[in-house]
Design an enzyme around this catalytic site. Sequence first.
Site, PDB file in Angstrom:
ATOM      1  N   ASP A 105       0.310  -1.296  -0.178  1.00  0.00           N
ATOM      2  CA  ASP A 105      -0.340  -0.325  -0.054  1.00  0.00           C
ATOM      3  C   ASP A 105       0.607   1.059   0.196  1.00  0.00           C
ATOM      4  O   ASP A 105       0.258   1.868  -1.206  1.00  0.00           O
ATOM      5  CB  ASP A 105      -1.029  -0.017   1.092  1.00  0.00           C
ATOM      6  CG  ASP A 105      -1.798  -1.274   1.563  1.00  0.00           C
ATOM      7  OD1 ASP A 105      -1.751  -1.857   0.375  1.00  0.00           O
ATOM      8  OD2 ASP A 105      -2.801  -1.595   2.711  1.00  0.00           O
TER       9      ASP A 105
ATOM     10  N   GLU B 110       1.032  -5.270  -4.982  1.00  0.00           N
ATOM     11  CA  GLU B 110       0.691  -4.618  -6.147  1.00  0.00           C
ATOM     12  C   GLU B 110       1.715  -4.041  -6.451  1.00  0.00           C
ATOM     13  O   GLU B 110       1.475  -4.511  -7.436  1.00  0.00           O
ATOM     14  CB  GLU B 110      -0.189  -3.786  -5.910  1.00  0.00           C
ATOM     15  CG  GLU B 110      -1.289  -3.058  -7.418  1.00  0.00           C
ATOM     16  CD  GLU B 110      -1.748  -2.012  -6.673  1.00  0.00           C
ATOM     17  OE1 GLU B 110      -2.466  -0.497  -7.323  1.00  0.00           O
ATOM     18  OE2 GLU B 110      -3.052  -2.581  -6.192  1.00  0.00           O
TER      19      GLU B 110
END
Length: 359
Positions: free
Chosen positions: A15, A263
């Site tokens: 994040d 991610e």
Amino acid sequence: MRWDIFCQIVDNYGDAGVCWRLARSLTSLHGQDVRIFCDDLPTLNLLASGVDPEIKRRIDIQPWEASHHNSRHPVETPDVVIEAFGCDLPERYLAGLLIAPKKPIIINLEYLSAEPWIVDFHQKASPQAHGIPKYFFFPGFQENAGGILLDPIPEEPSLMEQFIPETLRASWNLLRPNTKRISVFCYPGIPLLKWLEDLTTLDENFDIVLTHGQLEQLQISSGHPIKTLDLPDSIQLISIPFVSQDEYDWVLSQCDFNIVRGEDSFVRAQLAGKPFIWHIYPQEDGAHKTKLAAFLDLYLEDASQELKHAVIAAMTWAMPSQWYQSIDEWSCHSKAWEADLLQKQADGGLAARLMGFVA
């Protein structure tokens, strides 16, 4: 424009990594004025270390609580507020926006996904009781989704080879010539030791570059101190220190195969143009399996049947001996996928699409 990015760190690095890379893209590529409010500054600062000081100076990194203190000064009101991954804005900050003379746009920046449905929800309004306009923004690989983060655009690995980051020099000196390199950055819960042991059946030498904390994770999962792990000479484990985001990008470019998670590293592995396993964050409801399948549908669209079977086996943690015979074809496919990705994001990807949407 002034942008406020709110980042609550759930998955340790991912994040923070995405928020930092977005802030950097907006400032360095688009000349924007960016503040990040983050609830875990030590992690964010670690990832941002080693970056060009000029870029870092232009990004205002603040603790989460600091957003409360500025909420009563209309001059500080941003043009755009980004709620990264659906985090809620602090109430006092939101109250400050409500009394400000100029209302910003709020963007709920979602997780990256290859699922087809995101295109229908991308850029759609999310009406709020408080009346400040809010929109969904879905990063994605499709041309009509929100794009991916590109900063910095990767260089040719051979050009990068000569610039060994100082933090990695000692580790890199341990690498053996004519040996395949595999980097490992994964969550607990996979049979990593068994996977490494299976590599020894492949009649090749492998240097395994373990990111910070992976060695300890391996010890815990195996129940042995690492010294007693029974790995033959064909496998060498090299543990590297915690490195900044840019240095990790460099590691991915210098390995032949990468195991990544989260991610940010997932995207960078693709932009490194190398075969990789994406250890997608396991969710109790099994949603991660759908996300992985959607990505593989796109990633393997033009692949041969044999390569499809090999990559799906690898991504679902089949032992290397079951798919490694396809590694050369997979390497060619990875380079082609990277080129295609860069071509589809030629408009500048996520940061540029955000800029265009807000404008």
